[in-house]
Scaffold this active site. Structure first.
Site, PDB file in Angstrom:
ATOM      1  CE1 TYR A  13      -3.027   3.106   0.853  1.00 57.18           C
ATOM      2  CE2 TYR A  13      -2.449   2.817   3.165  1.00 57.18           C
ATOM      3  CZ  TYR A  13      -3.075   3.536   2.167  1.00 57.18           C
ATOM      4  OH  TYR A  13      -3.757   4.682   2.482  1.00 57.18           O
ATOM      5  CB  ILE A  14       2.839   3.025   2.584  1.00 57.32           C
ATOM      6  CG1 ILE A  14       1.653   2.934   3.553  1.00 57.32           C
ATOM      7  CG2 ILE A  14       3.489   4.406   2.683  1.00 57.32           C
ATOM      8  CD1 ILE A  14       2.031   2.976   5.027  1.00 57.32           C
ATOM      9  CG  ASP A  33       6.371  -6.835  -2.324  1.00 60.77           C
ATOM     10  OD1 ASP A  33       5.820  -7.892  -1.967  1.00 60.77           O
ATOM     11  OD2 ASP A  33       6.009  -5.706  -1.944  1.00 60.77           O
ATOM     12  CB  ALA A  77       7.137  -4.877   8.012  1.00 57.31           C
ATOM     13  CG  ASN A  94       8.405 -10.619   7.316  1.00 65.94           C
ATOM     14  OD1 ASN A  94       9.293 -11.065   6.585  1.00 65.94           O
ATOM     15  ND2 ASN A  94       7.399  -9.908   6.851  1.00 65.94           N
ATOM     16  CB  THR A 119       4.226   2.154  13.493  1.00 65.90           C
ATOM     17  OG1 THR A 119       2.939   2.310  14.082  1.00 65.90           O
ATOM     18  CG2 THR A 119       4.992   1.148  14.345  1.00 65.90           C
ATOM     19  CE1 TYR A 143       3.583  -3.364  12.255  1.00 65.92           C
ATOM     20  CE2 TYR A 143       2.434  -1.776  13.660  1.00 65.92           C
ATOM     21  CZ  TYR A 143       3.110  -2.075  12.482  1.00 65.92           C
ATOM     22  OH  TYR A 143       3.303  -1.091  11.553  1.00 65.92           O
ATOM     23  CE  LYS A 147       7.236  -2.231  11.058  1.00 63.77           C
ATOM     24  NZ  LYS A 147       7.839  -1.845   9.800  1.00 63.77           N
ATOM     25  CE1 TYR A 210     -15.191  -3.626  17.705  1.00 65.33           C
ATOM     26  CE2 TYR A 210     -13.887  -2.361  16.135  1.00 65.33           C
ATOM     27  CZ  TYR A 210     -14.596  -3.498  16.470  1.00 65.33           C
ATOM     28  OH  TYR A 210     -14.713  -4.516  15.548  1.00 65.33           O
TER      29      TYR A 210
HETATM   30  N1  LIG Z   1      -0.525   1.175   7.002  1.00 64.56           N
HETATM   31  C1  LIG Z   1      -0.318   1.880   8.103  1.00 64.56           C
HETATM   32  O1  LIG Z   1      -1.214   2.562   8.620  1.00 64.56           O
HETATM   33  C2  LIG Z   1       1.058   1.888   8.718  1.00 64.56           C
HETATM   34  C3  LIG Z   1       1.249   2.653   9.860  1.00 64.56           C
HETATM   35  C4  LIG Z   1       2.516   2.671  10.427  1.00 64.56           C
HETATM   36  C5  LIG Z   1       3.558   1.963   9.857  1.00 64.56           C
HETATM   37  N2  LIG Z   1       3.342   1.206   8.745  1.00 64.56           N
HETATM   38  C6  LIG Z   1       4.481   0.477   8.174  1.00 64.56           C
HETATM   39  O2  LIG Z   1       4.564   0.778   6.797  1.00 64.56           O
HETATM   40  C7  LIG Z   1       5.068  -0.335   6.058  1.00 64.56           C
HETATM   41  C8  LIG Z   1       4.199  -0.616   4.863  1.00 64.56           C
HETATM   42  O3  LIG Z   1       2.864  -0.850   5.307  1.00 64.56           O
HETATM   43  P1  LIG Z   1       1.684  -1.112   4.273  1.00 64.56           P
HETATM   44  O4  LIG Z   1       0.440  -0.653   4.928  1.00 64.56           O
HETATM   45  O5  LIG Z   1       2.044  -0.564   2.950  1.00 64.56           O
HETATM   46  O6  LIG Z   1       1.675  -2.715   4.255  1.00 64.56           O
HETATM   47  P2  LIG Z   1       1.542  -3.737   3.009  1.00 64.56           P
HETATM   48  O7  LIG Z   1       1.337  -5.089   3.597  1.00 64.56           O
HETATM   49  O8  LIG Z   1       0.560  -3.230   2.029  1.00 64.56           O
HETATM   50  O9  LIG Z   1       3.009  -3.659   2.358  1.00 64.56           O
HETATM   51  C9  LIG Z   1       4.093  -4.436   2.831  1.00 64.56           C
HETATM   52  C10 LIG Z   1       4.744  -5.089   1.613  1.00 64.56           C
HETATM   53  O10 LIG Z   1       5.898  -5.816   2.032  1.00 64.56           O
HETATM   54  C11 LIG Z   1       5.909  -7.088   1.381  1.00 64.56           C
HETATM   55  N3  LIG Z   1       6.668  -7.994   2.265  1.00 64.56           N
HETATM   56  C12 LIG Z   1       6.340  -8.386   3.525  1.00 64.56           C
HETATM   57  N4  LIG Z   1       7.288  -9.205   4.011  1.00 64.56           N
HETATM   58  C13 LIG Z   1       8.251  -9.332   3.054  1.00 64.56           C
HETATM   59  C14 LIG Z   1       9.468 -10.043   2.961  1.00 64.56           C
HETATM   60  N5  LIG Z   1       9.907 -10.832   3.968  1.00 64.56           N
HETATM   61  N6  LIG Z   1      10.198  -9.958   1.837  1.00 64.56           N
HETATM   62  C15 LIG Z   1       9.777  -9.186   0.803  1.00 64.56           C
HETATM   63  N7  LIG Z   1       8.620  -8.488   0.819  1.00 64.56           N
HETATM   64  C16 LIG Z   1       7.860  -8.571   1.936  1.00 64.56           C
HETATM   65  C17 LIG Z   1       4.440  -7.456   1.222  1.00 64.56           C
HETATM   66  O11 LIG Z   1       4.206  -8.386   0.181  1.00 64.56           O
HETATM   67  C18 LIG Z   1       3.818  -6.090   0.913  1.00 64.56           C
HETATM   68  O12 LIG Z   1       3.817  -5.808  -0.483  1.00 64.56           O
HETATM   69  C19 LIG Z   1       5.190  -1.479   7.064  1.00 64.56           C
HETATM   70  O13 LIG Z   1       6.534  -1.600   7.446  1.00 64.56           O
HETATM   71  C20 LIG Z   1       4.338  -1.028   8.233  1.00 64.56           C
HETATM   72  O14 LIG Z   1       4.796  -1.558   9.439  1.00 64.56           O
HETATM   73  C21 LIG Z   1       2.110   1.146   8.162  1.00 64.56           C
END
Ligand SMILES: NC(=O)c1ccc[n+]([C@@H]2O[C@H](COP(=O)([O-])OP(=O)(O)OC[C@H]3O[C@@H](n4cnc5c(N)ncnc54)[C@H](O)[C@@H]3O)[C@@H](O)[C@H]2O)c1
Length: 330
Positions: A13-14, A33, A77, A94, A119, A143, A147, A210
């Site tokens: 996503y991000i 990925d 992650a 992971n 985070t 989680y 981090k 909630y």
């Molecule tokens: N979404 C949120 O609100 C949020 C908030 C705070 C922090 N984060 C952090 O931002 C990052 C991205 O989050 P997101 O929401 O885009 O999640 P997401 O699951 O959409 O993206 C994570 C990507 O990493 C890949 N991945 C996971 N483990 C892997 C591995 N061992 N090897 C290779 N690829 C791997 C997944 O396939 C996925 O495409 C994460 O590290 C998360 O902890 C997200």
């Protein structure tokens, strides 16, 4: 010549929104990925290397194939708080070991700059709002701890190996791209706005808030929702800060303002033109009453500021989810 940036988790996503922003700004991008949660279709115009951070040879192969990488943005992650409390090993492996393998690969290749996705969960329930980077670090989930452990690993790789980093502590990432091409395709939806929209699209039977008896103006919890395109620009600002000689540092990334669950529901009614009911359930243990960021360090040191607010978040999310009810096709 354009600098080359490796983006781990760039199909997520991000990550995918950041890849698009890097491309818009003229960077050369390589994505790594394992596609466990990400989607190949979320990335266009950049090579996607399918590999796993938990396999050191996969990581080494990326740096061998691309010896000109000058910085890494590390998103890969697992991200679900609830799941992390049921399967802690999966998250420690992971999110911590994966980061260690990446750092070892960078070290061997001589790459010295890393932007890390952290985070606000590292703060747990903060004592003070707005939350500054000086807030005590007391994560309340596996989680969040995973981090924080990764941040600590990064600190040691700076001291011992000279790999400098920024730890970007996101508040609630939300929203989708303005062109409607990419959005939050994470399934099952775990975040508030996608869950609400899934309910409106008939994909879930109810939507629950909630607790409505919190000590806030309307009784519901308050969070700081930050548009994913604002997060995307922050990563590029953070890379430039490191390339410019900046020291390792953590930054809070939020808008600096909070929105309550009820405010979100009301704005979704306005944007969609739909009238709907929401259920109110019990408070969930561990949910903080109100959290929003003090983002002044990121503004001052990175020269970054958020451009969007809740309306843009909800409009772009509605556009993406209503046109991609099942996410990407792959
Ligand atoms: N979404 C949120 O609100 C949020 C908030 C705070 C922090 N984060 C952090 O931002 C990052 C991205 O989050 P997101 O929401 O885009 O999640 P997401 O699951 O959409 O993206 C994570 C990507 O990493 C890949 N991945 C996971 N483990 C892997 C591995 N061992 N090897 C290779 N690829 C791997 C997944 O396939 C996925 O495409 C994460 O590290 C998360 O902890 C997200």
């Amino acid at each position: 010549m354009a600098r080359k940036v490796l983006v781990t988790g760039g199909c997520g996503y991000i990550g995918s929104h950041t890849v698009a922003e890097l491309q818009r700004q003229g960077y050369d991008v390589v994505v790594f990925d394992n596609l466990v949660k990400g989607h190949h279709a979320a990335v266009t115009g950049a090579p996607v290397i399918v590999g796993d951070l938990l396999i050191p040879a996969d990581v080494q192969a990326v740096f061998r194939a691309h010896p000109d990488i000058s910085g890494v943005i590390h998103f890969a992650a697992y991200i679900e708080v609830g799941e992390s409390m049921e399967q802690p090993g999966k998250y420690f492996q992971n999110n911590v070991q994966g980061c260690v393998n990446l750092l070892d690969g960078m070290d061997a290749a001589g790459v010295r700059h890393l932007v890390f996705s952290s985070t606000c969960a590292v703060y747990g329930t903060p004592q003070h709002v707005p939350v500054t980077e000086q807030e005590s670090l007391k994560p309340e989930s596996v989680y969040g701890v995973s981090k924080l452990m990764a941040e600590q690993v990064l600190g040691w790789y700076d001291r011992i190996k000279g790999i400098r980093h920024t730890a970007l502590r996101y508040f609630n990432a939300s929203g989708s791209s303005f062109d409607g091409r990419i959005g939050d395709a994470y399934k099952p939806a775990s975040r508030l706005v996608p869950r609400l929209i899934e309910y409106l699209l008939g994909q879930r039977t109810d939507f629950v808030i909630y607790g409505d008896d919190y000590p806030t103006p309307d009784g519901t919890c308050i969070r700081d929702y930050i548009h994913v395109d604002d997060l995307a620009t922050s990563h590029i600002a953070a890379l430039n800060y490191l390339w410019g000689g900046g020291e390792s540092m953590a930054f809070n990334l939020g808008t600096g303002a909070g929105s309550s669950n009820k405010e979100i529901v009301q704005m979704v009614r306005e944007i969609t033109g739909l009238d709907f009911k929401v259920a109110v359930g019990q408070r969930r243990p561990g949910d903080a009453t109100r959290i929003w960021a003090d983002n002044s360090r990121a503004r001052q040191v990175l020269g970054w500021s958020p451009r969007y607010g809740l309306r843009e978040i909800l409009e772009t999310d509605w556009q993406w989810h209503s046109t991609h009810p099942h996410g990407f096709d792959d």
